[in-house]
Design a protein around this motif. Structure first.
Motif, PDB file in Angstrom:
ATOM      1  N   TYR A   1      -1.880  11.329  -3.338  1.00  0.00           N
ATOM      2  CA  TYR A   1      -1.998  10.672  -2.033  1.00  0.00           C
ATOM      3  C   TYR A   1      -1.110  11.394  -1.014  1.00  0.00           C
ATOM      4  O   TYR A   1      -1.538  11.658   0.115  1.00  0.00           O
ATOM      5  CB  TYR A   1      -1.622   9.188  -2.122  1.00  0.00           C
ATOM      6  CG  TYR A   1      -1.785   8.486  -0.796  1.00  0.00           C
ATOM      7  CD1 TYR A   1      -3.014   7.953  -0.416  1.00  0.00           C
ATOM      8  CD2 TYR A   1      -0.727   8.391   0.102  1.00  0.00           C
ATOM      9  CE1 TYR A   1      -3.184   7.349   0.823  1.00  0.00           C
ATOM     10  CE2 TYR A   1      -0.887   7.788   1.334  1.00  0.00           C
ATOM     11  CZ  TYR A   1      -2.110   7.260   1.692  1.00  0.00           C
ATOM     12  OH  TYR A   1      -2.274   6.676   2.927  1.00  0.00           O
TER      13      TYR A   1
ATOM     14  N   TYR B   1       0.099   9.023  -6.995  1.00  0.00           N
ATOM     15  CA  TYR B   1       1.075   8.915  -5.904  1.00  0.00           C
ATOM     16  C   TYR B   1       1.251  10.286  -5.241  1.00  0.00           C
ATOM     17  O   TYR B   1       1.170  10.410  -4.017  1.00  0.00           O
ATOM     18  CB  TYR B   1       2.392   8.418  -6.499  1.00  0.00           C
ATOM     19  CG  TYR B   1       3.476   8.034  -5.530  1.00  0.00           C
ATOM     20  CD1 TYR B   1       3.779   6.699  -5.314  1.00  0.00           C
ATOM     21  CD2 TYR B   1       4.242   8.989  -4.866  1.00  0.00           C
ATOM     22  CE1 TYR B   1       4.811   6.323  -4.461  1.00  0.00           C
ATOM     23  CE2 TYR B   1       5.255   8.629  -4.009  1.00  0.00           C
ATOM     24  CZ  TYR B   1       5.539   7.296  -3.809  1.00  0.00           C
ATOM     25  OH  TYR B   1       6.556   6.933  -2.960  1.00  0.00           O
TER      26      TYR B   1
ATOM     27  N   ILE C   1      -2.386   3.430  -0.417  1.00  0.00           N
ATOM     28  CA  ILE C   1      -1.682   3.909  -1.614  1.00  0.00           C
ATOM     29  C   ILE C   1      -1.679   2.827  -2.690  1.00  0.00           C
ATOM     30  O   ILE C   1      -1.755   3.133  -3.880  1.00  0.00           O
ATOM     31  CB  ILE C   1      -0.271   4.442  -1.297  1.00  0.00           C
ATOM     32  CG1 ILE C   1       0.173   5.400  -2.416  1.00  0.00           C
ATOM     33  CG2 ILE C   1       0.739   3.328  -1.080  1.00  0.00           C
ATOM     34  CD1 ILE C   1       1.400   6.229  -2.093  1.00  0.00           C
TER      35      ILE C   1
ATOM     36  N   TYR D   1       1.495   9.493   4.480  1.00  0.00           N
ATOM     37  CA  TYR D   1       2.406   9.210   3.375  1.00  0.00           C
ATOM     38  C   TYR D   1       3.777   8.712   3.845  1.00  0.00           C
ATOM     39  O   TYR D   1       4.270   7.710   3.315  1.00  0.00           O
ATOM     40  CB  TYR D   1       2.551  10.421   2.436  1.00  0.00           C
ATOM     41  CG  TYR D   1       3.632  10.173   1.429  1.00  0.00           C
ATOM     42  CD1 TYR D   1       3.429   9.265   0.396  1.00  0.00           C
ATOM     43  CD2 TYR D   1       4.873  10.765   1.551  1.00  0.00           C
ATOM     44  CE1 TYR D   1       4.440   8.977  -0.494  1.00  0.00           C
ATOM     45  CE2 TYR D   1       5.885  10.488   0.669  1.00  0.00           C
ATOM     46  CZ  TYR D   1       5.676   9.585  -0.354  1.00  0.00           C
ATOM     47  OH  TYR D   1       6.683   9.288  -1.231  1.00  0.00           O
TER      48      TYR D   1
END
Length: 189
Positions: free
Chosen positions: A92, A89, A65, A100
């Motif tokens: 992802y 963000y 990330i 995540y």
């Protein structure tokens, strides 16, 4: 069919893929051993246990990330950078629903790789904030605001928490607009 040549890196990478398929909370050593075609005790040559596996997954996901956020911010400033990083963000989180959650794990202070990855991820946000004139202790507060806001949104979205008949993308855009307004006025507080 057992897989020869397993390494800690391949074990963690397969764990990441498995987490995306089954969910972070359902990632177990037994499930991973089954995916890899090895006996459960064989995994202990590469990872000390499930907590260590989750820690290694956190390092991998945080590094990923960080790369995504840094790339999104490159060459941008202000609201454009803020929007690009927030969209990256969220993207992802959508692409890696099992990895995540691992990005939210606080870095292990004894793990330099995890600390460096977390510093890069946060650094992408802090760099954007400098463009708004938000620095020092205020940047810590503003970074927490960004993370809490965007994480809250993507977590609710993943859980199906947005049931009202309004376009979710539009709501996300308005949320980022709100962050932009807040950061522009940060210095006047």
């Amino acid at each position: 069919m057992p897989r020869a040549g397993l390494t800690p890196v391949t074990v963690v990478r397969e764990a990441a893929v498995l987490a995306d398929e089954v969910g972070h909370d359902r990632l177990t050593l037994a499930a991973l051993a089954g995916r890899l075609g090895v006996a459960l005790p064989s995994l202990y040559k590469h990872v000390r246990g499930v907590d260590a596996l989750h820690q290694k997954l956190a390092v991998l996901a945080t590094a990923e990330i960080a790369d995504v956020l840094t790339s999104a911010a490159a060459g941008r400033a202000g609201g454009d950078a803020l929007r690009a990083v927030a969209v990256a963000y969220r993207g992802y989180a959508h692409r890696h629903p099992g990895r995540y959650p691992a990005t939210q794990r606080a870095p292990d202070p004894t793990d330099p790789e995890h600390l460096a990855a977390a510093e890069r991820a946060v650094g992408a946000i802090v760099a954007i904030l400098r463009g708004y004139g938000v620095q020092g202790d205020a940047a810590v507060d503003a970074t927490r605001m960004f993370r809490a806001t965007v994480h809250g949104f993507v977590t609710l979205e993943a859980a199906g928490g947005f049931g009202l008949p309004r376009d979710v993308d539009r709501s996300f855009d308005r949320m980022i607009d709100g962050l932009d307004v807040a950061y522009r006025g940060w210095g006047s507080r």
